[in-house]
Design a protein around this motif. Structure first.
Motif, PDB file in Angstrom:
ATOM      1  N   VAL A  85       7.361 -12.463  -1.059  1.00  0.00           N
ATOM      2  CA  VAL A  85       6.080 -11.928  -1.506  1.00  0.00           C
ATOM      3  C   VAL A  85       6.280 -10.577  -2.187  1.00  0.00           C
ATOM      4  O   VAL A  85       5.774 -10.324  -3.287  1.00  0.00           O
ATOM      5  CB  VAL A  85       5.107 -11.771  -0.307  1.00  0.00           C
ATOM      6  N   LEU A  86       7.042  -9.716  -1.515  1.00  0.00           N
ATOM      7  CA  LEU A  86       7.172  -8.338  -2.007  1.00  0.00           C
ATOM      8  C   LEU A  86       7.992  -8.242  -3.289  1.00  0.00           C
ATOM      9  O   LEU A  86       7.680  -7.434  -4.168  1.00  0.00           O
ATOM     10  CB  LEU A  86       7.774  -7.448  -0.921  1.00  0.00           C
ATOM     11  N   THR A  87       9.029  -9.053  -3.387  1.00  0.00           N
ATOM     12  CA  THR A  87       9.794  -8.999  -4.642  1.00  0.00           C
ATOM     13  C   THR A  87       8.904  -9.457  -5.790  1.00  0.00           C
ATOM     14  O   THR A  87       8.968  -8.919  -6.884  1.00  0.00           O
ATOM     15  CB  THR A  87      11.061  -9.866  -4.577  1.00  0.00           C
ATOM     16  N   THR A  88       8.058 -10.423  -5.524  1.00  0.00           N
ATOM     17  CA  THR A  88       7.146 -10.883  -6.568  1.00  0.00           C
ATOM     18  C   THR A  88       6.142  -9.788  -6.913  1.00  0.00           C
ATOM     19  O   THR A  88       5.886  -9.509  -8.089  1.00  0.00           O
ATOM     20  CB  THR A  88       6.367 -12.130  -6.102  1.00  0.00           C
ATOM     21  N   LEU A  89       5.585  -9.136  -5.898  1.00  0.00           N
ATOM     22  CA  LEU A  89       4.550  -8.130  -6.107  1.00  0.00           C
ATOM     23  C   LEU A  89       5.079  -6.895  -6.813  1.00  0.00           C
ATOM     24  O   LEU A  89       4.439  -6.349  -7.707  1.00  0.00           O
ATOM     25  CB  LEU A  89       3.952  -7.708  -4.760  1.00  0.00           C
ATOM     26  N   LEU A 135       0.838  -1.198   0.000  1.00  0.00           N
ATOM     27  CA  LEU A 135       0.000   0.000   0.000  1.00  0.00           C
ATOM     28  C   LEU A 135       0.875   1.250   0.000  1.00  0.00           C
ATOM     29  O   LEU A 135       0.615   2.205  -0.731  1.00  0.00           O
ATOM     30  CB  LEU A 135      -0.932   0.016   1.213  1.00  0.00           C
ATOM     31  N   LEU A 136       1.916   1.222   0.833  1.00  0.00           N
ATOM     32  CA  LEU A 136       2.838   2.353   0.847  1.00  0.00           C
ATOM     33  C   LEU A 136       3.428   2.563  -0.543  1.00  0.00           C
ATOM     34  O   LEU A 136       3.516   3.686  -1.052  1.00  0.00           O
ATOM     35  CB  LEU A 136       3.978   2.092   1.848  1.00  0.00           C
ATOM     36  N   PHE A 137       3.795   1.472  -1.128  1.00  0.00           N
ATOM     37  CA  PHE A 137       4.416   1.492  -2.459  1.00  0.00           C
ATOM     38  C   PHE A 137       3.438   2.100  -3.478  1.00  0.00           C
ATOM     39  O   PHE A 137       3.770   3.028  -4.216  1.00  0.00           O
ATOM     40  CB  PHE A 137       4.806   0.057  -2.810  1.00  0.00           C
ATOM     41  N   LEU A 138       2.185   1.587  -3.478  1.00  0.00           N
ATOM     42  CA  LEU A 138       1.180   2.104  -4.407  1.00  0.00           C
ATOM     43  C   LEU A 138       0.911   3.576  -4.126  1.00  0.00           C
ATOM     44  O   LEU A 138       0.798   4.393  -5.044  1.00  0.00           O
ATOM     45  CB  LEU A 138      -0.118   1.308  -4.289  1.00  0.00           C
ATOM     46  N   GLY A 139       0.790   3.889  -2.816  1.00  0.00           N
ATOM     47  CA  GLY A 139       0.507   5.278  -2.430  1.00  0.00           C
ATOM     48  C   GLY A 139       1.594   6.218  -2.925  1.00  0.00           C
ATOM     49  O   GLY A 139       1.317   7.281  -3.483  1.00  0.00           O
ATOM     50  N   ALA A 140       2.832   5.785  -2.738  1.00  0.00           N
ATOM     51  CA  ALA A 140       3.944   6.628  -3.153  1.00  0.00           C
ATOM     52  C   ALA A 140       3.906   6.817  -4.667  1.00  0.00           C
ATOM     53  O   ALA A 140       4.133   7.920  -5.183  1.00  0.00           O
ATOM     54  CB  ALA A 140       5.264   5.992  -2.722  1.00  0.00           C
ATOM     55  N   ARG A 141       3.585   5.771  -5.387  1.00  0.00           N
ATOM     56  CA  ARG A 141       3.506   5.875  -6.852  1.00  0.00           C
ATOM     57  C   ARG A 141       2.397   6.830  -7.256  1.00  0.00           C
ATOM     58  O   ARG A 141       2.529   7.622  -8.176  1.00  0.00           O
ATOM     59  CB  ARG A 141       3.259   4.502  -7.444  1.00  0.00           C
ATOM     60  N   PHE A 142       1.297   6.740  -6.503  1.00  0.00           N
ATOM     61  CA  PHE A 142       0.152   7.599  -6.792  1.00  0.00           C
ATOM     62  C   PHE A 142       0.529   9.065  -6.576  1.00  0.00           C
ATOM     63  O   PHE A 142       0.261   9.927  -7.417  1.00  0.00           O
ATOM     64  CB  PHE A 142      -1.012   7.206  -5.881  1.00  0.00           C
TER      65      PHE A 142
END
Ligand SMILES: Nc1ncnc2c1ncn2[C@@H]1O[C@H](COP(=O)(O)OP(=O)(O)OP(=O)(O)O)[C@@H](O)[C@H]1O
Ligand SMILES: [Mg+2]
Lengths: 250, 301
Positions: A123-127, A36-43
C-alpha cells in the motif's frame, strides 16, 4: 513442536481468513498513520522538499517498527483476551508448559505479521512512490531487535497475566518503544533493550553502512539478555498467577 | 485395587482470609466415577483447579499418574478437564478447528489430532456442525464440545466441573451415557454437579465437601445403605390391637401404620414377633436418595 507451530499458524491464518475486515482495518490504520506522518513531514519541510533516498529508509524503518510493536504487544493482548473469554486455563493445561507454548505462538505470530507488513508495504509503496530496496544484512540486527522486543513482550505479558487490564499501559509505552528504537547505539545506550540492534539497522538503512559484526554481537548479547529476563519474569508471573488463582478472567 | 491415576494429599488453599479448601484427600482409580458434591462456594472448583495444576495449593500434593503436574507439565498429557463457567473452546473457530488445535496443544501429532477430531465429532453427533463457528452453536452443543476438547488426547483422567449444566433433558441423558461409557473404558473421572440425580445415576463413589472440608467420602452403595440402614417401614393388612401397639411402642416403633422402626436387622425380628400372627402387607428397609443424604450431611456438618 513443529506440529504445534503449524497448529498455531493455522489458527492465525483462520482468524485472518474469517475476519478479513480486521486484517483490512489493521492494514489501513497502519498505512494511514504512516501516510499522515509522511504528508505532515512534507508540510513541515515546506513545498519542494525532497526526501530522496531517505524516504525508502524511513519506510523500511516504519515497517520494522510495526514488527517490533507487534513483538512487544501481541502476547499481552492475547493473554488479556483469552483470560476474558476463558480459554486461558485450557491453554495452560498444555503439557508443553506455558513458556514453550507462548514462544511457539510468538514465532507463528511473527510469520502472520510478516503477511500483514507485506500488505502495508504494498500500500505504502504505491501511495508514496517509494521503492523498497535494502541491504539484506539488515535482517540480522533486526532479528536482534525482535528478540529484545519479545523479551519486553514477555515482561509486559507478566503484567497482563497478573493485572489483566493493561491496554492503556501498552498504548502509552509504545512511545518508550519508539524512544528505544531511536536511541543512539553508543555508550550506556547499548544497555537499553533493543537499542544496539536498532541503531545498527538504522545506520545500514539510512547511511548505507556495512554490517558491523562486532556491533551485531553486542546487539545479540543485548537481545538474549532481555529475552532471558522477560522469560524469567514471565515464569515468575505464571507461578504467582497459579498461586493466586488469576488464570481465569473477570 | 489398581493403582490410583490421581492422588491428592492434604490439599489446602487460602484466599486472603478465606480458607477455601482444607486438608482434602482424594483418589481416583481407573474405571471409577467420583461424584464431588458440595454447596455453592464449598470449594469444588478450587479443588479441581488444584488437581489440574492450574492453582498451586498452599499445602499438599497432587500426583497424576505418579507425577506432579506443577513440576512436570508433561504429566498433563494424562489429564483432560471441563472447567467451570468457561467456554473452554475458541468461539471464533469451528468445533473441528478447536479439536485439532487443542489436540496438538495437548501433545498429539497434527494428523492424529485431525483423525481423532473427526471420530469424536461423529460419535457425539456433531458432524453436521463441524464447520460452524462455536459462537453459533447452541449452548448444549458448546457444552458437548467442551467435553470433546477434554477427550481429544484420550487422557486417563477426566475432571468435569459441572459438565451437564444447562443441558436439555435429552442431551443431559446422552452426556450421562457417554460419561458412564468412558468410565467403563477405564478412565478415572471426577464429576462435580449440583444435580443429585446425575450424581446418583453415575457415581461409584461420593465425596461431599462442606466449607472446604471433605465431610463424607465413601462408595455410593455404602453411603445409601448406611443412611437407609437407619430405619425400616412396616405395613400391616389390618389395624393391630391396642396391646400390640403398646408392645410396639415399647420396642421404639413410631407411626400409626405405616410404622417406622429405627434399629438393626436383629431388633426387627422382635418387632415382627410382636405383630405375629397379623398378616403383613410390607416390610422394607427405608429408602433414601443422594439428595436426602446430601441435605442431611451439609445441613448437619
Ligand atoms: N481466585 C480466587 N480468589 C479469591 N477467592 C476465590 C478464588 N477462587 C475461589 N475463591 C473463593 O473460594 C471459595 C470456594 O470457591 P469454589 O469456586 O471452589 O466453590 P464451588 O464449590 O466450586 O462453588 P460452585 O458450586 O458455586 O461452583 C468461594 O468462597 C470463592 O469465592
Ligand atoms: Mg464451582
Amino acid at each position: 513442536m513443529l506440529d504445534l507451530f503449524l497448529a498455531e499458524f493455522g489458527r492465525n491464518l483462520l482468524a485472518l481468513r474469517r475476519y478479513p475486515l480486521e486484517l483490512l482495518g489493521a492494514v489501513v490504520t497502519l498505512s494511514v498513520i504512516f501516510y499522515l506522518l509522511f504528508l505532515g513531514a512534507r508540510f513541515l519541510a515546506g513545498p519542494g522538499a525532497e526526501f530522496g533516498g531517505r524516504l525508502e529508509a524511513v519506510l523500511v524503518g516504519y515497517l520494522l517498527w510495526t514488527f517490533a510493536l507487534f513483538a512487544y504487544t501481541s502476547l499481552s493482548f492475547g493473554l488479556m483476551e483469552e483470560a476474558q473469554t476463558g480459554t486461558l486455563e485450557q491453554v495452560f493445561l498444555s503439557p508443553y508448559g506455558p513458556i514453550p507454548l507462548f514462544l511457539v505462538r510468538n514465532l507463528s505470530g511473527l510469520l502472520t505479521q510478516g503477511l500483514l507488513v507485506f500488505l502495508i508495504a504494498m500500500v505504502l509503496t504505491t501511495l508514496t512512490g517509494a521503492r523498497l530496496s535494502f541491504h539484506p544484512g539488515v535482517v540480522l540486527p533486526f532479528l536482534a531487535v525482535l528478540l529484545g522486543g519479545y523479551g519486553l513482550g514477555f515482561a509486559m505479558g507478566s503484567l497482563a497475566l497478573l493485572y489483566k487490564r493493561i491496554g492503556q499501559l501498552l498504548g502509552l509505552s509504545q512511545f518508550l518503544l519508539l524512544f528505544l528504537l531511536q536511541a543512539p547505539g553508543t555508550g550506556p545506550f547499548l544497555l537499553l533493550p533493543m537499542a544496539p540492534g536498532a541503531s545498527l539497522a538504522r545506520g545500514m538503512l539510512a547511511q548505507g553502512a556495512p554490517l558491523d559484526l562486532w556491533g551485531l554481537l553486542v546487539a545479540f548479547l543485548n537481545a538474549f539478555l532481555y529475552l532471558g529476563l522477560g522469560l524469567f519474569l514471565f515464569g515468575r508471573a505464571v507461578h504467582r498467577a497459579k498461586k493466586q488463582g488469576l488464570l481465569h478472567g473477570y | 485395587m489398581a493403582r490410583p491415576y490421581l492422588e491428592a494429599h492434604g490439599l489446602y488453599k487460602r484466599f486472603g482470609a478465606l480458607e477455601a479448601v482444607k486438608n482434602v484427600h482424594l483418589t481416583l482409580h481407573p474405571g471409577e466415577i467420583l461424584a464431588f458434591l458440595g454447596k455453592n462456594g464449598a470449594g469444588k472448583s478450587t479443588t479441581v483447579k488444584m488437581l489440574s495444576g492450574l492453582l498451586l495449593p498452599d499445602r499438599g500434593e497432587v500426583h497424576l499418574l505418579g507425577k506432579n503436574p506443577f513440576r512436570e507439565p508433561l504429566a498433563l498429557k494424562h489429564l483432560g478437564a471441563v472447567l467451570e463457567g468457561n467456554r473452554n473452546t475458541y468461539w471464533r473457530l469451528t468445533p473441528l478447528e478447536n479439536l485439532v488445535y487443542f489436540g496438538v496443544a495437548r501433545g498429539l501429532r497434527l494428523a492424529a489430532a485431525r483423525k481423532r477430531a473427526w471420530e469424536l465429532l461423529e460419535e457425539y453427533a456433531l458432524l453436521g456442525k463441524a464447520h460452524t463457528e462455536v459462537r453459533h452453536l447452541s449452548r448444549g452443543m458448546q457444552q458437548k464440545l467442551a467435553l470433546l476438547q477434554a477427550l481429544i488426547h484420550d487422557p486417563e483422567v477426566l475432571l468435569l466441573d459441572e459438565p451437564t449444566l444447562g443441558l436439555d433433558v435429552e442431551t443431559a441423558l446422552l452426556m450421562r451415557d457417554k460419561i458412564r461409557t468412558l468410565a467403563q473404558a477405564g478412565k478415572a473421572i471426577l464429576l462435580t454437579t449440583h444435580q443429585m440425580e446425575v450424581a446418583e445415576a453415575l457415581a461409584d463413589r461420593v465425596a461431599i465437601i462442606h466449607q472446604g472440608e471433605v465431610v463424607v467420602e465413601e462408595t455410593k452403595e455404602g453411603l445409601l445403605a448406611r443412611f437407609a440402614g437407619e430405619h425400616y417401614v412396616l405395613e400391616l393388612e389390618e389395624k393391630p390391637a391396642l396391646e400390640v401397639i403398646k408392645q410396639l411402642r415399647a420396642l421404639g416403633v413410631e407411626g400409626e401404620g405405616p410404622f417406622f422402626f429405627r434399629g438393626n436387622a436383629q431388633a426387627l425380628w422382635q418387632v415382627l414377633e410382636a405383630v405375629k400372627p397379623l398378616p403383613l402387607k410390607k416390610v422394607a428397609k427405608g429408602e433414601t436418595d443422594l439428595l436426602e443424604i446430601f441435605l442431611k450431611v451439609v445441613g448437619h456438618a
